[in-house]
Design a protein around this motif. Structure first.
Motif, PDB file in Angstrom:
ATOM      1  N   ILE A 111       0.900  -1.161   0.000  1.00  0.00           N
ATOM      2  CA  ILE A 111       0.000   0.000   0.000  1.00  0.00           C
ATOM      3  C   ILE A 111       0.925   1.193   0.000  1.00  0.00           C
ATOM      4  O   ILE A 111       1.673   1.393   0.953  1.00  0.00           O
ATOM      5  CB  ILE A 111      -0.887   0.040   1.254  1.00  0.00           C
ATOM      6  N   TYR A 112       0.891   1.983  -1.062  1.00  0.00           N
ATOM      7  CA  TYR A 112       1.945   2.974  -1.214  1.00  0.00           C
ATOM      8  C   TYR A 112       1.857   4.070  -0.148  1.00  0.00           C
ATOM      9  O   TYR A 112       0.803   4.389   0.373  1.00  0.00           O
ATOM     10  CB  TYR A 112       1.864   3.594  -2.619  1.00  0.00           C
ATOM     11  N   GLY A 113       3.038   4.610   0.191  1.00  0.00           N
ATOM     12  CA  GLY A 113       3.086   5.767   1.088  1.00  0.00           C
ATOM     13  C   GLY A 113       2.906   5.420   2.556  1.00  0.00           C
ATOM     14  O   GLY A 113       2.728   6.301   3.378  1.00  0.00           O
ATOM     15  N   ILE A 114       2.944   4.126   2.887  1.00  0.00           N
ATOM     16  CA  ILE A 114       2.781   3.751   4.301  1.00  0.00           C
ATOM     17  C   ILE A 114       4.037   2.995   4.713  1.00  0.00           C
ATOM     18  O   ILE A 114       4.228   1.836   4.341  1.00  0.00           O
ATOM     19  CB  ILE A 114       1.515   2.904   4.499  1.00  0.00           C
ATOM     20  N   GLY A 115       4.919   3.664   5.430  1.00  0.00           N
ATOM     21  CA  GLY A 115       6.196   3.051   5.796  1.00  0.00           C
ATOM     22  C   GLY A 115       6.071   2.264   7.080  1.00  0.00           C
ATOM     23  O   GLY A 115       5.255   2.583   7.941  1.00  0.00           O
TER      24      GLY A 115
ATOM     25  N   GLY B 160      17.890  -2.993   8.477  1.00  0.00           N
ATOM     26  CA  GLY B 160      19.149  -2.246   8.439  1.00  0.00           C
ATOM     27  C   GLY B 160      19.310  -1.465   7.150  1.00  0.00           C
ATOM     28  O   GLY B 160      20.173  -0.608   7.050  1.00  0.00           O
ATOM     29  N   LEU B 161      18.483  -1.746   6.147  1.00  0.00           N
ATOM     30  CA  LEU B 161      18.517  -1.026   4.871  1.00  0.00           C
ATOM     31  C   LEU B 161      17.094  -0.620   4.510  1.00  0.00           C
ATOM     32  O   LEU B 161      16.136  -1.249   4.971  1.00  0.00           O
ATOM     33  CB  LEU B 161      19.064  -1.931   3.759  1.00  0.00           C
ATOM     34  N   PRO B 162      16.930   0.423   3.679  1.00  0.00           N
ATOM     35  CA  PRO B 162      15.560   0.791   3.281  1.00  0.00           C
ATOM     36  C   PRO B 162      14.900  -0.333   2.480  1.00  0.00           C
ATOM     37  O   PRO B 162      15.549  -0.953   1.639  1.00  0.00           O
ATOM     38  CB  PRO B 162      15.772   2.019   2.387  1.00  0.00           C
ATOM     39  N   ASN B 163      13.621  -0.599   2.752  1.00  0.00           N
ATOM     40  CA  ASN B 163      12.855  -1.489   1.879  1.00  0.00           C
ATOM     41  C   ASN B 163      12.727  -0.851   0.519  1.00  0.00           C
ATOM     42  O   ASN B 163      12.629   0.370   0.407  1.00  0.00           O
ATOM     43  CB  ASN B 163      11.441  -1.697   2.441  1.00  0.00           C
ATOM     44  N   GLU B 164      12.691  -1.680  -0.535  1.00  0.00           N
ATOM     45  CA  GLU B 164      12.478  -1.128  -1.880  1.00  0.00           C
ATOM     46  C   GLU B 164      11.084  -1.535  -2.355  1.00  0.00           C
ATOM     47  O   GLU B 164      10.701  -2.699  -2.241  1.00  0.00           O
ATOM     48  CB  GLU B 164      13.557  -1.631  -2.833  1.00  0.00           C
ATOM     49  N   GLU B 165      10.331  -0.562  -2.867  1.00  0.00           N
ATOM     50  CA  GLU B 165       8.980  -0.826  -3.348  1.00  0.00           C
ATOM     51  C   GLU B 165       8.905  -0.529  -4.844  1.00  0.00           C
ATOM     52  O   GLU B 165       9.769   0.152  -5.383  1.00  0.00           O
ATOM     53  CB  GLU B 165       7.984   0.043  -2.563  1.00  0.00           C
ATOM     54  N   VAL B 166       7.858  -1.053  -5.483  1.00  0.00           N
ATOM     55  CA  VAL B 166       7.698  -0.868  -6.937  1.00  0.00           C
ATOM     56  C   VAL B 166       6.450  -0.026  -7.192  1.00  0.00           C
ATOM     57  O   VAL B 166       5.431  -0.190  -6.524  1.00  0.00           O
ATOM     58  CB  VAL B 166       7.569  -2.235  -7.651  1.00  0.00           C
ATOM     59  N   TRP B 167       6.549   0.860  -8.189  1.00  0.00           N
ATOM     60  CA  TRP B 167       5.476   1.814  -8.447  1.00  0.00           C
ATOM     61  C   TRP B 167       5.093   1.838  -9.909  1.00  0.00           C
ATOM     62  O   TRP B 167       5.948   1.706 -10.793  1.00  0.00           O
ATOM     63  CB  TRP B 167       5.935   3.214  -8.015  1.00  0.00           C
ATOM     64  N   ASP B 168       3.775   2.021 -10.169  1.00  0.00           N
ATOM     65  CA  ASP B 168       3.259   2.076 -11.535  1.00  0.00           C
ATOM     66  C   ASP B 168       2.236   3.217 -11.598  1.00  0.00           C
ATOM     67  O   ASP B 168       1.100   3.075 -11.126  1.00  0.00           O
ATOM     68  CB  ASP B 168       2.615   0.716 -11.860  1.00  0.00           C
TER      69      ASP B 168
ATOM     70  N   PRO C  54      11.021   3.646   3.227  1.00  0.00           N
ATOM     71  CA  PRO C  54      11.276   2.856   2.016  1.00  0.00           C
ATOM     72  C   PRO C  54      11.776   3.733   0.856  1.00  0.00           C
ATOM     73  O   PRO C  54      11.615   4.946   0.865  1.00  0.00           O
ATOM     74  CB  PRO C  54       9.899   2.277   1.668  1.00  0.00           C
ATOM     75  N   VAL C  55      12.383   3.057  -0.121  1.00  0.00           N
ATOM     76  CA  VAL C  55      12.781   3.707  -1.376  1.00  0.00           C
ATOM     77  C   VAL C  55      11.889   3.116  -2.462  1.00  0.00           C
ATOM     78  O   VAL C  55      11.519   1.945  -2.413  1.00  0.00           O
ATOM     79  CB  VAL C  55      14.277   3.425  -1.657  1.00  0.00           C
ATOM     80  N   ASN C  56      11.533   3.949  -3.435  1.00  0.00           N
ATOM     81  CA  ASN C  56      10.553   3.552  -4.436  1.00  0.00           C
ATOM     82  C   ASN C  56      11.199   3.484  -5.821  1.00  0.00           C
ATOM     83  O   ASN C  56      12.011   4.339  -6.153  1.00  0.00           O
ATOM     84  CB  ASN C  56       9.451   4.632  -4.426  1.00  0.00           C
ATOM     85  N   ARG C  57      10.843   2.483  -6.618  1.00  0.00           N
ATOM     86  CA  ARG C  57      11.366   2.385  -7.995  1.00  0.00           C
ATOM     87  C   ARG C  57      10.225   2.132  -8.973  1.00  0.00           C
ATOM     88  O   ARG C  57       9.261   1.430  -8.638  1.00  0.00           O
ATOM     89  CB  ARG C  57      12.355   1.227  -8.123  1.00  0.00           C
ATOM     90  N   LEU C  58      10.359   2.671 -10.192  1.00  0.00           N
ATOM     91  CA  LEU C  58       9.426   2.321 -11.265  1.00  0.00           C
ATOM     92  C   LEU C  58       9.703   0.877 -11.692  1.00  0.00           C
ATOM     93  O   LEU C  58      10.717   0.296 -11.311  1.00  0.00           O
ATOM     94  CB  LEU C  58       9.608   3.272 -12.455  1.00  0.00           C
ATOM     95  N   ARG C  59       8.813   0.315 -12.502  1.00  0.00           N
ATOM     96  CA  ARG C  59       8.973  -1.093 -12.911  1.00  0.00           C
ATOM     97  C   ARG C  59      10.299  -1.348 -13.613  1.00  0.00           C
ATOM     98  O   ARG C  59      10.829  -2.456 -13.551  1.00  0.00           O
ATOM     99  CB  ARG C  59       7.812  -1.504 -13.819  1.00  0.00           C
TER     100      ARG C  59
ATOM    101  N   VAL D 168      14.710   5.053  -9.866  1.00  0.00           N
ATOM    102  CA  VAL D 168      14.290   5.548  -8.545  1.00  0.00           C
ATOM    103  C   VAL D 168      13.218   6.619  -8.718  1.00  0.00           C
ATOM    104  O   VAL D 168      13.336   7.516  -9.556  1.00  0.00           O
ATOM    105  CB  VAL D 168      15.497   6.138  -7.769  1.00  0.00           C
ATOM    106  N   HIS D 169      12.146   6.498  -7.949  1.00  0.00           N
ATOM    107  CA  HIS D 169      11.007   7.423  -8.034  1.00  0.00           C
ATOM    108  C   HIS D 169      10.744   7.988  -6.641  1.00  0.00           C
ATOM    109  O   HIS D 169      11.265   7.486  -5.649  1.00  0.00           O
ATOM    110  CB  HIS D 169       9.777   6.646  -8.542  1.00  0.00           C
ATOM    111  N   ASP D 170       9.917   9.045  -6.551  1.00  0.00           N
ATOM    112  CA  ASP D 170       9.578   9.611  -5.233  1.00  0.00           C
ATOM    113  C   ASP D 170       8.800   8.578  -4.423  1.00  0.00           C
ATOM    114  O   ASP D 170       7.938   7.888  -4.946  1.00  0.00           O
ATOM    115  CB  ASP D 170       8.735  10.872  -5.416  1.00  0.00           C
ATOM    116  N   TRP D 171       9.100   8.534  -3.102  1.00  0.00           N
ATOM    117  CA  TRP D 171       8.331   7.624  -2.244  1.00  0.00           C
ATOM    118  C   TRP D 171       7.216   8.375  -1.562  1.00  0.00           C
ATOM    119  O   TRP D 171       7.383   9.473  -1.100  1.00  0.00           O
ATOM    120  CB  TRP D 171       9.221   6.987  -1.155  1.00  0.00           C
TER     121      TRP D 171
END
Ligand code: KDG
Ligand code: MG
Length: 397
Positions: A158-162, A169-177, A385-390, A394-397
């Motif tokens: 669910i985007y935008g909910i960290g 120990g590292l940022p989670n990486e999420e995928v965005w469309d 988290p850090v966000n990435r496009l498909r 790297v995209h805005d989180w």
């Protein structure tokens, strides 16, 4: 009344918080929040290494002078670390001044302009049934206004909910469309309106993920569902970008939780490109700076919408509530209740009742820190988290 001591308290009762405690030579104690989610220790060091030594023996009553001394005196201006540190000093000194006066802080800011502070709560779910259940749960807790976030088909989170403490120990990486999101969100609000009717104020946070023209498209698509606001629809470092959004939609706009000075809003407020100012007291230089920002916004009929997620500590939350009660151009207040562990460390006098917050009548800001309880919870590294496009960009989180 002189500042006799200043101590930085770092604690992690479920999530990390940085608090400044200032004591005066006549025994008064004031607290300020300096929590910068994911970069907490940078502010702790800024305070301990560069600010605390400057505070000792200063006149605790000279709040404006101390603010200018720390802002102009550093030579290096603005930025989230500097402004969170200044905010902590500023709020701690307002807390002390109000305690010395024997009044709750809002009285020193001009007194109450309303009887209660309308709060909005968070509802979210992976799919529509979960979203609707979450809205029902918030309403049962008393919320009369609700921010709605939904999972997007094909995306895992669910985007935008960290997660406040991912413990990896590292940022989670999420995928965005973006295209999937833009198709899905209007269907969510259509269903929510069908279920709950036209009265319930609904908010939505876009979390900086769209370009101005995409934001314009979403604002237009959401118009039939009469949102209270659409938040952070596009990154607003480029303030002029909001002109484009504004030309295309009447959906009200809220911006600014990542801003840290009034300068970040200059074009946005003067050209009435937004409707709500989202700054937090904690991240925008404290009560002194926020009061000026809100008074400037009032000239343009722009209202407050103070940022209130759980990474603002109860100290920062309380400071915002005193402003909310006092200013004329109050809009709404975000409220995400903290965990029981957090409330064990931060003892508060603010209340939430039937959808409305109130800072209480305790002299000062009305929050104290139990240092023995704080010492039980050691700092734990945690990142947003850090966000990435498909395609991996790297995209805005
Ligand atoms: O630390 C980041 C959070 O404060 C942010 O993700 C919360 O966007 C947020 C909101 O509107 O509360
Ligand atoms: Mg937000």
């Amino acid at each position: 009344m002189r500042i006799a001591g200043a101590e930085v308290i770092v604690t992690c009762p479920g999530r990390n918080f940085v608090t400044l405690e200032i004591t005066t030579d006549d025994g008064l104690v004031g607290y300020g929040d300096a929590t910068l989610n994911g970069r907490e220790l940078a502010v702790a060091s800024y305070l301990r290494d560069h600010v605390v030594p400057l505070l000792i023996n200063r006149d605790a009553h000279k709040i404006e002078d101390t603010w200018q001394y720390l802002y102009r005196g550093a030579y290096w201006r603005r930025g989230p670390v500097t402004m969170a540190a200044i905010a902590a000093v500023d709020v701690a000194l307002w807390d002390i001044k109000a305690k010395a006066a024997g009044m709750p802080l809002y009285q020193l800011l001009g007194g109450a302009s309303r009887t209660g502070i309308m709060a909005y709560g968070h509802a979210s779910g992976r799919d529509l049934p979960e979203v609707l259940d979450s809205i029902r749960a918030r309403r049962e807790e008393g919320f009369r206004s609700i921010r709605v976030q939904s999972g997007v088909p094909g995306l895992d989170t669910i985007y935008g909910i960290g997660n406040p403490l991912d413990r990896t120990g590292l940022p989670n990486e999420e995928v965005w469309d973006t295209r999937a999101y833009l198709r899905h969100v209007p269907t969510v609000f259509e269903a929510v309106r069908n279920e709950f009717g036209p009265e319930l104020p609904l908010l939505h946070d876009v979390h900086h993920r769209l370009t101005p023209i995409q934001a314009a498209k979403l604002g237009k698509a959401l118009e039939p569902y009469d949102l209270f606001w659409m938040e952070d629809c596009t990154p607003a470092e480029n303030q002029e970008g909001l002109r484009l959004v504004r030309q295309h939609t009447t959906t009200p706009l809220a911006i600014g939780e990542v801003f840290n000075t009034a300068f970040d809003y200059q074009t946005l407020i003067r050209e009435q490109l937004i409707d709500y100012v989202r700054s937090a007291v904690t991240h925008t230089g404290g009560v002194t700076a926020m009061r000026k920002l809100f008074d400037h916004a009032a000239l343009y009929q722009v209202k407050s919408g103070i940022h209130g997620p759980t990474d603002i500590s109860p100290v920062g939350m309380a400071a915002g509530l005193h402003l909310d009660l006092a200013i004329h151009n109050f809009g709404i207040q975000e409220f995400a209740p903290h965990s029981a562990e957090t409330y064990e460390v931060f003892r508060r006098s603010y209340t939430f009742d039937d959808g409305y917050l109130h800072p209480g009548e305790t002299p000062g800001i009305g929050v104290t820190v139990d240092k023995d309880a704080a010492a039980k919870f050691d700092y734990e590294p945690a990142y947003l988290p850090v966000n990435r496009l498909r395609d991996g960009t790297v995209h805005d989180w």
